[in-house]
Design a protein around this motif. Structure first.
Motif, PDB file in Angstrom:
ATOM      1  N   ALA A 202       0.734  -1.104  -0.194  1.00 28.29           N
ATOM      2  CA  ALA A 202       0.169   0.101  -0.052  1.00 28.29           C
ATOM      3  C   ALA A 202       0.802   1.200   0.019  1.00 28.29           C
ATOM      4  O   ALA A 202       0.458   2.289  -0.525  1.00 28.29           O
ATOM      5  CB  ALA A 202      -1.005   0.111   1.204  1.00 28.29           C
ATOM      6  N   THR A 203       1.997   1.070   0.700  1.00 29.91           N
ATOM      7  CA  THR A 203       3.060   2.312   0.486  1.00 29.91           C
ATOM      8  C   THR A 203       3.465   2.497  -0.789  1.00 29.91           C
ATOM      9  O   THR A 203       3.512   3.601  -1.274  1.00 29.91           O
ATOM     10  CB  THR A 203       3.904   2.005   1.586  1.00 29.91           C
ATOM     11  OG1 THR A 203       3.500   1.712   2.826  1.00 29.91           O
ATOM     12  CG2 THR A 203       5.099   3.141   1.695  1.00 29.91           C
ATOM     13  N   PHE A 204       3.587   1.500  -1.308  1.00 31.30           N
ATOM     14  CA  PHE A 204       4.195   1.595  -2.813  1.00 31.30           C
ATOM     15  C   PHE A 204       3.098   2.094  -3.866  1.00 31.30           C
ATOM     16  O   PHE A 204       3.274   2.935  -4.591  1.00 31.30           O
ATOM     17  CB  PHE A 204       4.453   0.143  -3.277  1.00 31.30           C
ATOM     18  CG  PHE A 204       4.915   0.062  -4.708  1.00 31.30           C
ATOM     19  CD1 PHE A 204       6.256   0.961  -5.241  1.00 31.30           C
ATOM     20  CD2 PHE A 204       4.666  -0.886  -5.535  1.00 31.30           C
ATOM     21  CE1 PHE A 204       6.653   1.055  -6.534  1.00 31.30           C
ATOM     22  CE2 PHE A 204       5.056  -1.006  -6.738  1.00 31.30           C
ATOM     23  CZ  PHE A 204       6.075  -0.293  -7.180  1.00 31.30           C
ATOM     24  N   GLN A 205       1.866   1.639  -3.409  1.00 32.45           N
ATOM     25  CA  GLN A 205       0.611   2.180  -4.324  1.00 32.45           C
ATOM     26  C   GLN A 205       0.606   3.617  -4.202  1.00 32.45           C
ATOM     27  O   GLN A 205       0.202   4.445  -5.115  1.00 32.45           O
ATOM     28  CB  GLN A 205      -0.577   1.521  -3.866  1.00 32.45           C
ATOM     29  CG  GLN A 205      -0.503   0.066  -4.508  1.00 32.45           C
ATOM     30  CD  GLN A 205      -1.983  -0.823  -4.150  1.00 32.45           C
ATOM     31  OE1 GLN A 205      -2.182  -0.490  -2.894  1.00 32.45           O
ATOM     32  NE2 GLN A 205      -2.239  -1.381  -4.898  1.00 32.45           N
ATOM     33  N   PHE A 206       0.958   4.091  -2.818  1.00 31.96           N
ATOM     34  CA  PHE A 206       0.572   5.453  -2.346  1.00 31.96           C
ATOM     35  C   PHE A 206       1.742   6.402  -3.253  1.00 31.96           C
ATOM     36  O   PHE A 206       1.446   7.483  -3.531  1.00 31.96           O
ATOM     37  CB  PHE A 206       1.034   5.854  -0.907  1.00 31.96           C
ATOM     38  CG  PHE A 206       0.939   7.192  -0.363  1.00 31.96           C
ATOM     39  CD1 PHE A 206      -0.231   7.814  -0.336  1.00 31.96           C
ATOM     40  CD2 PHE A 206       1.985   7.835  -0.490  1.00 31.96           C
ATOM     41  CE1 PHE A 206      -0.284   9.110   0.209  1.00 31.96           C
ATOM     42  CE2 PHE A 206       2.141   9.177   0.107  1.00 31.96           C
ATOM     43  CZ  PHE A 206       0.927   9.742   0.557  1.00 31.96           C
ATOM     44  N   LEU A 207       2.939   5.868  -3.350  1.00 33.03           N
ATOM     45  CA  LEU A 207       4.190   6.700  -4.039  1.00 33.03           C
ATOM     46  C   LEU A 207       3.732   6.691  -5.501  1.00 33.03           C
ATOM     47  O   LEU A 207       4.019   7.524  -6.323  1.00 33.03           O
ATOM     48  CB  LEU A 207       5.276   5.885  -3.650  1.00 33.03           C
ATOM     49  CG  LEU A 207       6.001   6.058  -1.968  1.00 33.03           C
ATOM     50  CD1 LEU A 207       7.190   5.198  -2.019  1.00 33.03           C
ATOM     51  CD2 LEU A 207       6.107   7.572  -2.015  1.00 33.03           C
ATOM     52  N   ILE A 208       3.243   5.557  -6.184  1.00 31.83           N
ATOM     53  CA  ILE A 208       2.721   5.357  -7.429  1.00 31.83           C
ATOM     54  C   ILE A 208       1.892   6.572  -7.597  1.00 31.83           C
ATOM     55  O   ILE A 208       1.754   7.410  -8.521  1.00 31.83           O
ATOM     56  CB  ILE A 208       2.257   4.414  -7.880  1.00 31.83           C
ATOM     57  CG1 ILE A 208       3.415   2.950  -8.014  1.00 31.83           C
ATOM     58  CG2 ILE A 208       1.701   4.300  -9.175  1.00 31.83           C
ATOM     59  CD1 ILE A 208       2.964   1.722  -8.004  1.00 31.83           C
ATOM     60  N   ARG A 209       0.791   6.694  -6.800  1.00 32.60           N
ATOM     61  CA  ARG A 209      -0.182   7.473  -6.693  1.00 32.60           C
ATOM     62  C   ARG A 209       0.186   8.971  -6.846  1.00 32.60           C
ATOM     63  O   ARG A 209      -0.118  10.119  -7.673  1.00 32.60           O
ATOM     64  CB  ARG A 209      -1.333   7.328  -5.788  1.00 32.60           C
ATOM     65  CG  ARG A 209      -2.820   8.327  -5.763  1.00 32.60           C
ATOM     66  CD  ARG A 209      -3.622   7.867  -4.890  1.00 32.60           C
ATOM     67  NE  ARG A 209      -4.833   8.815  -5.099  1.00 32.60           N
ATOM     68  CZ  ARG A 209      -5.022   9.856  -4.202  1.00 32.60           C
ATOM     69  NH1 ARG A 209      -3.890  10.414  -3.275  1.00 32.60           N
ATOM     70  NH2 ARG A 209      -5.996  10.724  -4.381  1.00 32.60           N
ATOM     71  N   LYS A 210       0.994   9.211  -5.942  1.00 28.66           N
ATOM     72  CA  LYS A 210       1.667  10.514  -5.771  1.00 28.66           C
ATOM     73  C   LYS A 210       2.399  11.001  -7.107  1.00 28.66           C
ATOM     74  O   LYS A 210       2.292  12.028  -7.568  1.00 28.66           O
ATOM     75  CB  LYS A 210       2.748  10.517  -4.582  1.00 28.66           C
ATOM     76  CG  LYS A 210       3.503  11.727  -4.419  1.00 28.66           C
ATOM     77  CD  LYS A 210       4.141  11.682  -3.216  1.00 28.66           C
ATOM     78  CE  LYS A 210       5.018  13.114  -2.795  1.00 28.66           C
ATOM     79  NZ  LYS A 210       5.919  13.376  -3.557  1.00 28.66           N
ATOM     80  N   ARG A 211       3.187   9.987  -7.799  1.00 30.90           N
ATOM     81  CA  ARG A 211       3.786  10.136  -8.939  1.00 30.90           C
ATOM     82  C   ARG A 211       2.817  10.529 -10.110  1.00 30.90           C
ATOM     83  O   ARG A 211       3.031  11.721 -10.881  1.00 30.90           O
ATOM     84  CB  ARG A 211       4.781   8.986  -9.380  1.00 30.90           C
ATOM     85  CG  ARG A 211       5.447   9.259 -10.662  1.00 30.90           C
ATOM     86  CD  ARG A 211       6.295  10.292 -10.814  1.00 30.90           C
ATOM     87  NE  ARG A 211       7.399  10.207  -9.690  1.00 30.90           N
ATOM     88  CZ  ARG A 211       8.271   9.550  -9.671  1.00 30.90           C
ATOM     89  NH1 ARG A 211       8.927   8.702 -11.000  1.00 30.90           N
ATOM     90  NH2 ARG A 211       9.416   9.699  -8.660  1.00 30.90           N
ATOM     91  N   LEU A 212       2.019   9.838 -10.149  1.00 32.08           N
ATOM     92  CA  LEU A 212       0.930  10.247 -11.281  1.00 32.08           C
ATOM     93  C   LEU A 212       0.181  11.563 -11.077  1.00 32.08           C
ATOM     94  O   LEU A 212      -0.049  12.257 -12.121  1.00 32.08           O
ATOM     95  CB  LEU A 212      -0.206   9.033 -11.313  1.00 32.08           C
ATOM     96  CG  LEU A 212       0.232   7.665 -11.706  1.00 32.08           C
ATOM     97  CD1 LEU A 212      -0.724   6.661 -11.294  1.00 32.08           C
ATOM     98  CD2 LEU A 212       0.683   7.838 -13.210  1.00 32.08           C
ATOM     99  N   LEU A 213      -0.288  11.767  -9.800  1.00 29.68           N
ATOM    100  CA  LEU A 213      -0.829  13.148  -9.681  1.00 29.68           C
ATOM    101  C   LEU A 213      -0.042  14.247  -9.808  1.00 29.68           C
ATOM    102  O   LEU A 213      -0.417  15.215 -10.429  1.00 29.68           O
ATOM    103  CB  LEU A 213      -1.213  13.136  -8.001  1.00 29.68           C
ATOM    104  CG  LEU A 213      -2.376  12.343  -7.743  1.00 29.68           C
ATOM    105  CD1 LEU A 213      -2.632  12.128  -6.233  1.00 29.68           C
ATOM    106  CD2 LEU A 213      -3.603  12.630  -8.406  1.00 29.68           C
ATOM    107  N   GLU A 214       1.329  14.158  -9.444  1.00 31.11           N
ATOM    108  CA  GLU A 214       2.041  15.109  -9.820  1.00 31.11           C
ATOM    109  C   GLU A 214       2.317  15.535 -11.450  1.00 31.11           C
ATOM    110  O   GLU A 214       2.803  16.456 -12.055  1.00 31.11           O
ATOM    111  CB  GLU A 214       3.672  14.697  -9.465  1.00 31.11           C
ATOM    112  CG  GLU A 214       3.910  14.832  -7.725  1.00 31.11           C
ATOM    113  CD  GLU A 214       4.975  14.445  -7.097  1.00 31.11           C
ATOM    114  OE1 GLU A 214       5.372  14.688  -6.132  1.00 31.11           O
ATOM    115  OE2 GLU A 214       5.990  13.771  -7.959  1.00 31.11           O
ATOM    116  N   GLY A 215       2.284  14.325 -12.162  1.00 34.36           N
ATOM    117  CA  GLY A 215       2.433  14.387 -13.537  1.00 34.36           C
ATOM    118  C   GLY A 215       0.857  14.824 -14.332  1.00 34.36           C
ATOM    119  O   GLY A 215       0.758  14.773 -15.601  1.00 34.36           O
ATOM    120  N   GLY A 216      -0.158  15.022 -13.440  1.00 36.60           N
ATOM    121  CA  GLY A 216      -1.234  15.566 -14.009  1.00 36.60           C
ATOM    122  C   GLY A 216      -2.333  14.340 -14.247  1.00 36.60           C
ATOM    123  O   GLY A 216      -3.391  14.580 -14.961  1.00 36.60           O
TER     124      GLY A 216
END
Length: 226
Positions: A202-216
């Motif tokens: 879930a921590t890994f998924q959180f970081l993926i989500r953060k990266r995607l949000l940063e990219g729009g």
């Protein structure tokens, strides 16, 4: 047997011809040519070839003029900061990273390279030349921890998988995909980066989500991508 030049041509005074050509030819400074190259690259979304530059309707400089100023086409592109992929030397790749680090005021990431695609070498070229972006950064003089490079790679891969699946990848998704894509880190390599603690994936998924949000890219609270 070589044909003799026409009389009218043979009688031309070379010095007067040179003076005439210099006067009639539109003059460009190196700075103007560099600006034209960069503008063309922005329109194309990549570093232009000679043919692409000549075909660019908004460019007023002829490729031959570029070569006359800089000696070669690739030398001109280097001067414009458009390092030719096939001709970039190891030192040039490192210098580009240092300049990017100075511009950002921090350690460059793969996302930074992606955002400047067409204006600087790709992340794949760094991986091919140095083995990893982390190795290139260390050779360029940056302080990079080995584990950080692996985590960065995992997050980048996770973001790509998420966009493909239209949701954040689950542990089982990763296991199945890796059978087809051996370049992916194993699910256990990812798990161990978070010390195999509870909630590691879930921590890994959180970081993926953060990266995607940063990219729009929008990611809903349930992990799906609209």
């Amino acid at each position: 047997m070589a044909r003799k030049p026409y009389r009218a041509v043979a009688e031309i005074d070379p010095a007067r011809l040179a003076a005439f050509q210099a006067g009639i030819r539109k003059r460009y400074s190196d700075e103007q040519i560099v600006a034209e190259l960069r503008a063309s690259a922005r329109r194309l979304g990549r570093s232009p070839t000679m043919r692409e530059f000549a075909s660019d309707a908004e460019t007023t400089v002829h490729p031959q003029t570029v070569i006359e100023h800089f000696g070669t086409w690739n030398a001109a592109k280097r001067a414009a900061g458009l390092v030719p992929r096939r001709f970039a030397t190891r030192d040039e790749l490192l210098e580009v990273l240092r300049a990017l680090g100075d511009e950002l005021g921090r350690l460059p990431t793969t996302r930074d390279l992606d955002e400047r695609r067409g204006r600087m070498p790709s992340k794949s070229l760094y991986w091919h030349t140095f083995g990893s972006l982390s190795a290139a950064l260390r050779e360029a003089g940056f302080d990079v921890a080995v584990g950080e490079e692996r985590l960065e790679r995992a997050i980048e891969q996770g973001a790509e998988v998420a966009v493909e699946l239209r949701r954040l990848p689950k542990f089982a998704d990763w296991t199945a995909l890796r059978r087809e894509r051996p370049e992916l880190l194993t699910e256990w390599q990812v798990y161990r980066m978070f010390e195999s603690r509870r909630g590691a994936w879930a921590t890994f998924q959180f970081l993926i989500r953060k990266r995607l949000l940063e990219g729009g890219t929008e990611v809903r609270s349930d992990g799906t991508i609209p």
